[in-house]
Design an enzyme around this catalytic site. Structure first.
Site, PDB file in Angstrom:
ATOM      1  N   GLU A   1       0.840  -1.213   0.000  1.00 44.07           N
ATOM      2  CA  GLU A   1       0.000   0.000   0.000  1.00 44.07           C
ATOM      3  C   GLU A   1       0.869   1.255   0.000  1.00 44.07           C
ATOM      4  O   GLU A   1       0.709   2.141   0.851  1.00 44.07           O
ATOM      5  CB  GLU A   1      -0.996  -0.017   1.167  1.00 44.07           C
ATOM      6  CG  GLU A   1      -1.962  -1.182   1.075  1.00 44.07           C
ATOM      7  CD  GLU A   1      -3.216  -1.077   1.940  1.00 44.07           C
ATOM      8  OE1 GLU A   1      -3.288  -0.198   2.812  1.00 44.07           O
ATOM      9  OE2 GLU A   1      -4.129  -1.904   1.724  1.00 44.07           O
TER      10      GLU A   1
ATOM     11  N   GLU B   1      -4.988  -8.782  -0.343  1.00 44.28           N
ATOM     12  CA  GLU B   1      -5.821  -8.415   0.817  1.00 44.28           C
ATOM     13  C   GLU B   1      -7.259  -8.310   0.343  1.00 44.28           C
ATOM     14  O   GLU B   1      -7.572  -7.508  -0.547  1.00 44.28           O
ATOM     15  CB  GLU B   1      -5.365  -7.100   1.450  1.00 44.28           C
ATOM     16  CG  GLU B   1      -4.054  -7.235   2.200  1.00 44.28           C
ATOM     17  CD  GLU B   1      -3.653  -6.004   3.005  1.00 44.28           C
ATOM     18  OE1 GLU B   1      -4.546  -5.286   3.509  1.00 44.28           O
ATOM     19  OE2 GLU B   1      -2.441  -5.769   3.122  1.00 44.28           O
TER      20      GLU B   1
HETATM   21  O1  AHR Z   1      -5.387  -5.801   6.916  1.00 46.58           O
HETATM   22  C1  AHR Z   1      -5.335  -4.625   7.644  1.00 46.58           C
HETATM   23  C2  AHR Z   1      -4.653  -3.495   6.869  1.00 46.58           C
HETATM   24  O2  AHR Z   1      -5.413  -3.175   5.753  1.00 46.58           O
HETATM   25  C3  AHR Z   1      -3.293  -3.797   6.304  1.00 46.58           C
HETATM   26  O3  AHR Z   1      -2.279  -3.621   7.214  1.00 46.58           O
HETATM   27  C4  AHR Z   1      -3.181  -2.801   5.200  1.00 46.58           C
HETATM   28  O4  AHR Z   1      -2.344  -3.245   4.148  1.00 46.58           O
HETATM   29  C5  AHR Z   1      -4.621  -2.568   4.769  1.00 46.58           C
HETATM   30  O5  AHR Z   1      -4.935  -1.241   4.697  1.00 46.58           O
END
Ligand code: AHR
Length: 492
Positions: free
Chosen positions: A173, A296
């Site tokens: 990110e 994610e």
């Molecule tokens: O999964 C929680 C958070 O969500 C992670 O650390 C981040 O990559 C995303 O914003």
């Protein structure tokens, strides 16, 4: 009756087992307590890893695990987590809950965990606050077999043989918590950092993953692909199902019908996101060499009341089972490009497959969907389509009633179906083209819309035998109940 057509002879690509991957971050009780309790704990463990959890993950056939973050990855300095535990640096996990991080779980422990589970390793490196040298030396530390400063350090720390790093993420990110970068700036940094991720072992090449977009930020995908595509094996995508505004997402339990459909509506957006990102990737990589890595995904609700807001702990219900079933069907159907996906997160954080409370452990509805779908791992996606109708309560939250995907492995056809409707069951006339069903069996995960498991009642939701099918002259008829995830296995 809804028509479904399946042609087991039309093969559309391999469903990489890594689509069934998970993610574990130094966040809340995921690593500490969830996975790792230390060698001296009263909780049964092997070298500090919880035995109950490792066994459950083996049963679920977890293929790959991502670590150490997440946002934590761009603050993580790997050298803090090696060597004697007593002397490891202690610091505050500023991003997640402001708790003490004693670094007792580091590189060696992660590798040990993956070894016990029997899964592949996906390490996420630090671009936001780390140097090129630091990343490069981490890779040398883990993977160099011969004599070198970092390989010697690894050996001195007790591990003679080189570790296998299957996947390496260059930052996380970086448009946000990983440095607030522009896509152009990140893409150029990516080119630089990845240069020093050396392939020390040509037999076990490290698959390099560039940081991709936040949901529908197509500009990010486009720029990073344009500038850096020759240097990457994969590019990531993050998309969470957030059923509301970030400030009022709603709870994991006690929701109403409207929230049910809103949650599933937001989940189904994954299909459009994949199509649009893939279209951009096709522009720069028409041969499809680069994988889309959805590292994610999952539901993100308001944290459970009374818990540390920085720990992101939430319960998990039949609604989450549907979210998992829908997403996994969508990933399967996009397997030509989607080479890996990692639900967030493995234990005690967001849409977990396992929850723990001290020595107690429960499997969530999401766990049972992953386990049920495991037959798709490394199987061949086959051609299928199904008649659908729209269901829901409001125009803005309508969803298709059914999502499906089908695969073949070892002469066995696996059909997975999700029924998103809260109140309607459907009869499906599944026509098998150029094939005949010999033996058929099924499994189902279903229940009340917020049915869930608790530490006092751990078996409220689990996989049950499914008998709602019968053989027909052209294939089979499947009767799928409302709010359910079903697997039908057909011996061909
Ligand atoms: O999964 C929680 C958070 O969500 C992670 O650390 C981040 O990559 C995303 O914003």
């Amino acid at each position: 009756m809804a028509k479904m057509y399946i042609n087991p002879n039309v093969r559309l690509g391999k469903i990489n087992k890594e689509i069934y991957g998970n993610f574990s971050e130094h966040l809340g009780r995921c690593i500490y307590e969830g996975l790792y309790v230390g060698e001296n704990s009263d909780i049964p463990n092997k070298n500090g890893m919880r035995t109950d959890v490792v066994e459950a993950l083996k049963e679920m056939k977890l293929p790959v695990l991502r670590w150490p973050g997440g946002c934590f990855a761009d603050e993580y300095h790997w050298e803090d987590g090696i060597g004697p535990k007593e002397t490891r640096k202690k610091l505050i996990n500023t991003h997640w809950g402001g708790v003490l991080e004693d670094n007792s779980f580091g590189t060696h422990e992660f590798m040990e965990l993956c070894d016990q589970i029997g899964c592949e390793t996906y390490i996420n490196g630090n671009v936001g606050s780390g140097t090129v040298r630091e990343m490069s030396e981490w890779v040398e530390y883990m993977t160099f077999e011969g004599v070198s400063p970092q390989a010697d350090r690894r050996k001195a720390n007790g591990h003679e043989a080189a570790y296998t790093v299957n996947y390496f993420g260059v930052g996380n990110e970086n448009w946000g918590c990983g440095g607030n970068m522009t896509p152009e700036f990140y893409a150029n940094l990516y080119r630089q950092y990845q240069t020093y991720i050396r392939q020390y072992n040509p037999e076990k090449k490290i698959y390099k993953i560039a940081c991709g977009a936040n949901a529908a930020d197509y500009h990010w995908t486009d720029k990073v692909m344009e500038i850096a595509h020759p240097f990457m094996d994969g590019i990531s995508l993050h998309y969470y199902t957030v059923p509301g505004e970030w400030s009022h997402k709603g709870g994991a339990l006690g929701f109403d019908e409207k929230k049910w459909y809103l949650t599933l509506h937001k989940t189904c957006f994954m299909e459009e996101l994949l199509d649009n990102n893939i279209a951009i990737m096709d522009k720069y990589d028409p041969k499809g060499r680069i994988g889309l890595i959805v590292d994610e995904w999952g539901t993100w609700y308001d944290v459970e009341e009374g818990t540390n807001p920085g720990f992101l702990y939430q319960q998990n219900s039949i609604r989450d089972a549907l979210v998992a079933g829908i997403n996994l069907n969508i990933f399967n159907k996009h397997c030509k490009r989607v080479k890996m996906a990692n639900i967030a997160q493995l234990i005690n954080v967001l849409q977990s497959v396992i929850l723990t409370d001290g020595a107690k452990m429960i499997k969530t509805p999401t766990y049972f969907v992953f386990k049920m779908y495991a037959d798709h791992q490394d199987a061949e996606l086959v051609s299928s389509c199904i008649d659908t109708e729209m269901v829901g309560l409001e125009d803005s939250n309508m969803v298709k009633n059914l999502y499906e995907s089908c695969s073949v492995k070892d002469g066995k056809l696996t059909i997975t179906l999700t029924n998103l409707s809260l109140d309607k069951s459907y009869d499906i006339d599944a026509v098998l083209t150029e094939a005949e069903a010999k033996a058929i069996c099924g499994e189902i995960v279903t229940g009340a819309m917020d049915a869930h498991n608790t530490f006092d009642a751990p078996d409220q939701v689990k996989t049950e035998e499914f008998k709602g099918f019968e053989k027909t002259a052209t294939g089979l008829k499947i009767s799928i109940p409302a709010k359910s995830v079903v697997k039908v296995t057909v011996q061909l």
